[in-house]
Design a protein around this motif. Structure first.
Motif, short mmCIF file in Angstrom:
data_model
loop_
_atom_site.label_atom_id
_atom_site.label_comp_id
_atom_site.label_asym_id
_atom_site.label_seq_id
_atom_site.Cartn_x
_atom_site.Cartn_y
_atom_site.Cartn_z
N UNK A 1 0.84 -1.21 0.00
CA UNK A 1 0.00 0.00 0.00
C UNK A 1 0.87 1.25 0.00
N UNK A 2 0.35 2.27 -0.71
CA UNK A 2 1.13 3.50 -0.80
C UNK A 2 1.27 4.17 0.57
N UNK A 3 0.33 3.88 1.45
CA UNK A 3 0.40 4.50 2.79
C UNK A 3 1.04 3.56 3.82
N UNK A 4 1.80 2.60 3.31
CA UNK A 4 2.39 1.58 4.19
C UNK A 4 3.10 2.20 5.39
N UNK A 5 3.92 3.19 5.14
CA UNK A 5 4.72 3.76 6.24
C UNK A 5 3.98 4.85 6.99
N UNK A 6 2.78 5.15 6.56
CA UNK A 6 2.03 6.18 7.27
C UNK A 6 1.07 5.58 8.28
N UNK A 7 0.89 4.30 8.19
CA UNK A 7 -0.04 3.65 9.10
C UNK A 7 0.71 2.66 10.00
N UNK A 8 0.70 2.96 11.29
CA UNK A 8 1.42 2.07 12.21
C UNK A 8 0.96 0.63 12.10
N UNK A 9 -0.34 0.44 11.88
CA UNK A 9 -0.85 -0.93 11.89
C UNK A 9 -0.44 -1.70 10.63
N UNK A 10 0.17 -1.02 9.67
CA UNK A 10 0.65 -1.74 8.48
C UNK A 10 2.13 -2.03 8.55
N UNK A 11 2.83 -1.25 9.33
CA UNK A 11 4.29 -1.37 9.27
C UNK A 11 4.97 -1.59 10.62
N UNK A 12 4.21 -1.59 11.69
CA UNK A 12 4.83 -1.76 13.01
C UNK A 12 4.35 -3.03 13.71
N UNK A 13 5.19 -3.52 14.60
CA UNK A 13 4.83 -4.70 15.37
C UNK A 13 3.86 -4.38 16.49
N UNK A 14 3.94 -3.16 17.03
CA UNK A 14 3.12 -2.80 18.18
C UNK A 14 2.51 -1.41 17.99
N UNK A 15 1.27 -1.25 18.39
CA UNK A 15 0.54 0.03 18.27
C UNK A 15 -0.74 -0.10 19.08
N UNK A 16 -1.43 1.01 19.19
CA UNK A 16 -2.70 0.97 19.91
C UNK A 16 -3.82 1.51 19.04
N UNK A 17 -5.01 1.05 19.29
CA UNK A 17 -6.21 1.58 18.66
C UNK A 17 -7.07 2.24 19.73
N UNK A 18 -7.73 3.30 19.37
CA UNK A 18 -8.80 3.80 20.20
C UNK A 18 -9.98 2.85 19.98
#
Ligand SMILES: [Zn+2]
Length: 1033
Positions: free
Chosen positions: A409-426
């Protein structure tokens, strides 16, 4: 390997569970009936299982730029954020590859380079490594080896070399042998790299160079001279307390034996130091599936590039066997130790917070896994395939994005949930109780005001301290003041609730005498904002010690106290935490009343397990109620005699609380330790009303969970609260084949309420490799994690099984794991050689420490309460804490360089490493000892204690005097560093050599034979070796 290889020979096959044709399952002493739903199965109800609402899209894609994710507030005012998408190396030592560059598939590390072998050889000769001569065969087959066969073992840790140990005469009966033959012989060709990339990488993974550029020893690492003390004389195989294959069972008569040189067997210190030297201070990026992180004792900077940081998840092995047959063959537990709220150092990026508004997180329709880097986008970005269950899902319109030329995805690095191992959601309202936002949590302080607590000054101390610590209630990033509300209860055999409403001139007390059916006598004014009610609260805290000054009430209740706190939270419709300060066995007539049932006669019997079980059935359902209402219980215990920790501690354990215990508390000596614990506990990062779900890719699943948790079914891990120090250990089992291509993926989701009352989801993802080669499995193991798992599963089992059986299972499994390696992975060599996989070099020594712990081996000086206490602590420990707990840090202080800020190098925990001219500091996470040799340098004694000589040192002190000289300052600084990041404030004990208290200290010299049982490391290694030989025959 055919199972025949594991046919045991007598006497082992007679009495031991799990030896013989079918290798024992560790689960033998656990509950065998784990029937969790397979992955992909939907949870019928409940927040984590609930499907995200379809909903219309509140927004398109978020604006570009690194700051769009609503970073955790804590970060907002700090130093500039590390730019999110680009993962620039934090220091120049880091490999600086573009993340996920598409063209890196082929660059796997070659097998061992010749240079590393050469270097290894150089190091070995530099270390005066002994030769390991011809092997000696076991007595039952073949001729014995030459009498000169010597124990030889060495090689720098984490080297590509398996460890080889020749059995000495302890193992086998033949004639006494000379040890430590001179000269070094070349090592067999290396066959295993622990730092390689086992198995193929995921499609997008890039090669990360092995992080072991040079196998150099850490600077200043001392080469210990063997000073093998007299306490080891006549080393005999002995494992008091039920070690299988003790002297009585040995084949052949005992004979006078020479000692195995302790310097020739694997050293935990060396393993730790080598990892530090090679990986310390570097940047560890998590971009590669299945890579093995630095040891938990190594400081480094971790950069999330698609897999959860090892601070959050560590595994017993980072490469799972492809089939359950392989897993059974190796018997290596497949487990993850998850610390979802682990503290992250300030130089690492805190978790990003993703907010999809009313839509909520994007989840797989079938298995409900959350959007993560393991989802593969296809069909131009319109659909994605779930990495966990392979289900193909439509991308919700609001979430659509085009793909680039490599399918990303073009927004791969803009979305933590696409490119990181850990993140949080509201989390949306669907994830909240009753579909409405939670109220902010509350803290309720509950003080035992019975006679002795008033008299010894404890109540006054607590009240004084609360005035200060309430200023430091935790708050969410931008909050000016904490949203937490506070309440106060005192109790003896009745309960006193206090109204501290801000509009009152003074607090009001309401007494509840009916402790059988506790009710909450007031709602308005009980839970208040500290800021608003500060003056009333201070007024109350000033009054409490006087209010009960004339009370002669000695009896207390306990279960009603917890119930009162829980009912108060329930009435206020909020989660929270009870801080209970309690001292005595609750003997007053009330639910949960306890009697003194301590019985030393049960020790070493099959009924010993009773001592670890609660004595009434009141506490377990109470814990269940507490968890159901998000009520976490933390207990500060001040016992002067038996208080039945096994019963009192149950609710704290099952609700994710912490148990602190201060034996024979004396205000003038022990206040500091307690106050440090209280401050730390109040301020620590915590999530409330939590539910954790561990999802896995197809082929395996989570089957067992250990920790401060409550489980109403087989998949949802419920926690009234979970803080930064608590870890949940999860065991996995196969239910199908795993593929080397797709690996083994784990997603841990924790739904919780923040201290400000926001509902959130914290997601940790980790990809492991899979292999059909046993060697890959062995080289990817992490011994520290293995010990964490073994400790928790064994400590859980003590509730149900005789300790002797548990110890036997542990020994057997250790031998099985190593025998399987020996048989299948090690290069051919004499059967009598002990060959340890590099990753498990120190497994025997750590395992022996576990076997000798007072939980598994009763000792006269360990009280029943102390054993129950330690059992409970270990159940929630993370890997770093269990490593330190089982193998304490021992450091010389007399060699201190007062100009340096680095800690003096640790040494092995053995009396032979001490010297009477020295001063040594030992720490295990609960206790700290300063041991003074009889001939300690007077200038050092003067510098540290401000007294002229050893004889003048007062061993009653629990704090060192704060003196201005460099010795004092440096030592106190070192103690501060050791204490840092540890969940419990360690109690300092001053020990003089050859004085009585030294006996306690010596129990922590874990490589030595225990005073009251427990093998020395050397003896244990020989026993394990003997078992392995039996298995291999
Ligand atoms: Zn799925």
């Amino acid at each position: 390997m055919s199972q025949q290889g594991y046919v045991a020979t007598p006497p082992y096959s007679q009495s031991q569970p799990g030896i013989g044709l079918s290798p024992p399952h560790y689960g033998h002493y656990g509950d065998p009936s784990h029937t969790g739903s397979p992955p992909g199965m939907m949870k019928p109800a409940g927040p984590l299982g609930a499907a995200a609402p379809g909903g219309m899209l509140p927004q398109g894609h978020p604006p570009h730029g690194p700051h769009q994710f609503g970073q955790n507030g804590a970060h907002a005012q700090g130093p500039p954020l590390q730019r999110f998408p680009g993962p620039p190396p934090v220091n120049s030592a880091a490999p600086s590859y573009a993340p996920y560059s598409p063209s890196t598939q082929s660059s796997y590390p070659s097998p061992v380079s010749t240079s590393s072998v050469a270097q290894l050889g150089t190091q070995l000769s530099a270390m005066h490594v002994n030769s390991y001569g011809t092997g000696m065969a076991p007595p039952s087959q073949g001729p014995p080896g030459p009498p000169s066969a010597a124990a030889a073992f060495q090689g720098p840790s984490r080297s590509p070399q398996p460890s080889i140990l020749q059995p000495g005469s302890q193992v086998l009966p033949p004639p006494p042998t000379a040890l430590n033959g001179p000269g070094a012989s070349p090592l067999p060709p290396s066959t295993h790299r622990q730092d390689g990339l086992p198995g193929p990488a995921p499609p997008n993974a890039q090669y990360q160079p092995p992080p072991l550029p040079g196998q150099t020893l850490g600077p200043g690492y001392p080469l210990q001279q063997a000073n093998y003390g007299p306490q080891m004389a006549g080393a005999q195989l002995s494992y008091p307390g039920g070690f299988p294959g003790g002297p009585a069972q040995m084949a052949g008569p005992p004979q006078p034996q020479k000692k195995l040189d302790p310097d020739s067997i694997p050293s935990p210190i060396q393993v730790i130091e080598n990892d530090r030297a090679t990986r310390g201070g570097q940047v560890y990026t998590t971009n590669t599936r299945g890579q093995i992180p630095p040891l938990v004792t190594t400081d480094c900077t971790i950069q999330d590039q698609g897999n959860a940081s090892p601070r959050y998840i560590r595994c017993t092995t980072y490469c799972f066997p492809c089939t359950s047959d392989m897993a059974k063959q190796a018997q290596i537990p497949l487990a993850a130790i998850i610390k979802p709220f682990a503290t992250i150092p300030s130089n690492e990026t805190p978790l990003y917070l993703v907010n999809h508004g009313e839509t909520g997180p994007v989840r797989c329709n079938r298995c409900k896994a959350y959007m993560c880097p393991f989802m593969q986008f296809i069909e131009g970005g319109r659909r994605y395939q779930c990495g966990f269950c392979s289900c193909v899902n439509d991308v919700p319109p609001f979430y659509f994005q085009h793909l680039d030329h490599i399918g990303r995805r073009l927004d791969h690095y803009e979305k933590p949930e696409l490119s990181l191992g850990s993140y949080e959601y509201v989390a949306t309202l669907d994830y909240c109780r009753k579909n409405k936002p939670p109220n902010p949590p509350a803290f309720i302080f509950m003080i035992d005001v019975s006679y002795s607590n008033i008299k010894n000054g404890l109540v006054k101390l607590i009240c004084e301290e609360l005035k200060t610590v309430l200023e430091k209630l935790p708050k969410e990033g931008q909050e000016e003041t904490s949203s937490l509300r506070v309440g106060f209860i005192t109790y003896n055999k009745v309960l006193h609730f206090f109204n501290v409403k801000s509009t009152l001139a003074r607090p009001q007390m309401m007494v509840v005498t009916d402790v059988s059916e506790v009710f909450v006598p007031l709602l308005d004014g009980f839970l208040v904002s500290y800021q608003e009610s500060q003056s009333v609260i201070h007024n109350l805290l000033d009054q409490i010690p006087e209010m009960f000054a004339d009370s002669n009430e000695n009896e207390t209740v306990f279960a009603p106290v917890i119930r009162a706190g829980m009912e108060a939270l329930k009435a206020a419709d909020c989660p929270g935490k009870l801080f209970i300060f309690h001292s005595s066995l609750p003997t007053a007539e009330a639910p949960g009343k306890l009697k003194n049932r301590d019985d030393k006669k049960l020790m070493n019997t099959d009924k010993e397990k009773i001592l670890f079980q609660p004595q009434t059935n009141v506490y377990d359902p109470l814990a269940k109620d507490c968890v159901a209402h998000g009520c976490c219980v933390t207990l500060f215990l001040f016992p002067s005699q038996y208080v039945d920790v096994a019963s009192l501690g149950l609710v704290p354990q099952l609700t994710g609380g912490t148990l602190y215990k201060y034996n024979n508390f004396q205000v003038h000596l022990d206040s500091q330790q307690f106050l440090n614990d209280l401050r730390n506990d109040i301020e620590k990062k915590i999530g409330f009303d939590a539910i954790m779900r561990v999802r896995t890719s197809t082929g395996f699943r989570a089957t067992d969970f250990f920790g401060g948790i409550y489980m109403n079914n087989t998949t949802d891990v419920e926690m009234a609260a979970i803080d930064c120090d608590k870890a949940v250990t999860v065991e996995f089992k196969h239910d199908d084949k795993l593929s080397e291509d797709s690996g083994a993926l784990i997603q841990c989701a924790v739904l919780y309420t923040t201290v400000s009352g926001q509902r959130r989801l914290r997601i940790h993802n980790l990809g492991l490799n899979c292999s059909s080669q046993l060697a890959d499995l062995y080289k990817s193991c992490e011994t520290d994690a293995l010990i964490n798992f073994f400790a928790k599963s064994a400590f859980k089992a003590v509730l149900h099984q005789p300790l002797k059986v548990i110890r036997e299972i542990l020994v057997n499994q250790t031998a099985h794991m190593l025998a399987c390696y020996r048989k299948n992975c090690a290069s051919p060599s004499a059967a009598s050689q002990l060959i340890l996989p590099d990753s498990m070099k120190v497994l025997p020594v750590y395992m022996n420490c576990l076997l000798k712990s007072c939980v598994l081996l009763s000792r006269p000086e360990s009280s029943t309460d102390e054993r129950a206490y330690q059992r409970q602590l270990v159940m929630t420990m993370g890997v770093a804490d269990s490593q330190l707990f089982f193998y304490p840090q021992l450091r010389p202080i007399h060699t201190l360089d007062v100009k340096s800020t680095t800690l003096p190098a640790a040494i092995r925990c053995s009396e032979s490493r001490l010297s009477e001219e020295g001063i040594f500091l030992l720490a295990n996470g609960l206790n700290m000892f300063l041991w003074l040799g009889v001939s300690s340098p007077p200038e050092l004694i003067q510098g540290i204690f401000n007294v002229p000589s050893f004889a003048h040192v007062n061993t009653d002190i629990t704090l060192l005097p704060e003196l201005g000289n460099p010795y004092s300052q440096t030592l106190r600084m070192i103690m501060g560093i050791i204490q840092q990041k540890r969940p419990y404030s360690m109690k300092l004990t001053i020990v003089k050599q050859r004085e009585q208290p030294e006996m306690v200290f010596r129990q922590f010299l874990v490589e030595d034979k225990g005073l009251y049982g427990g093998s020395s490391y050397v003896d244990f290694l020989c026993c394990v070796h003997k078992e392995i030989c039996q298995l291999l025959n």
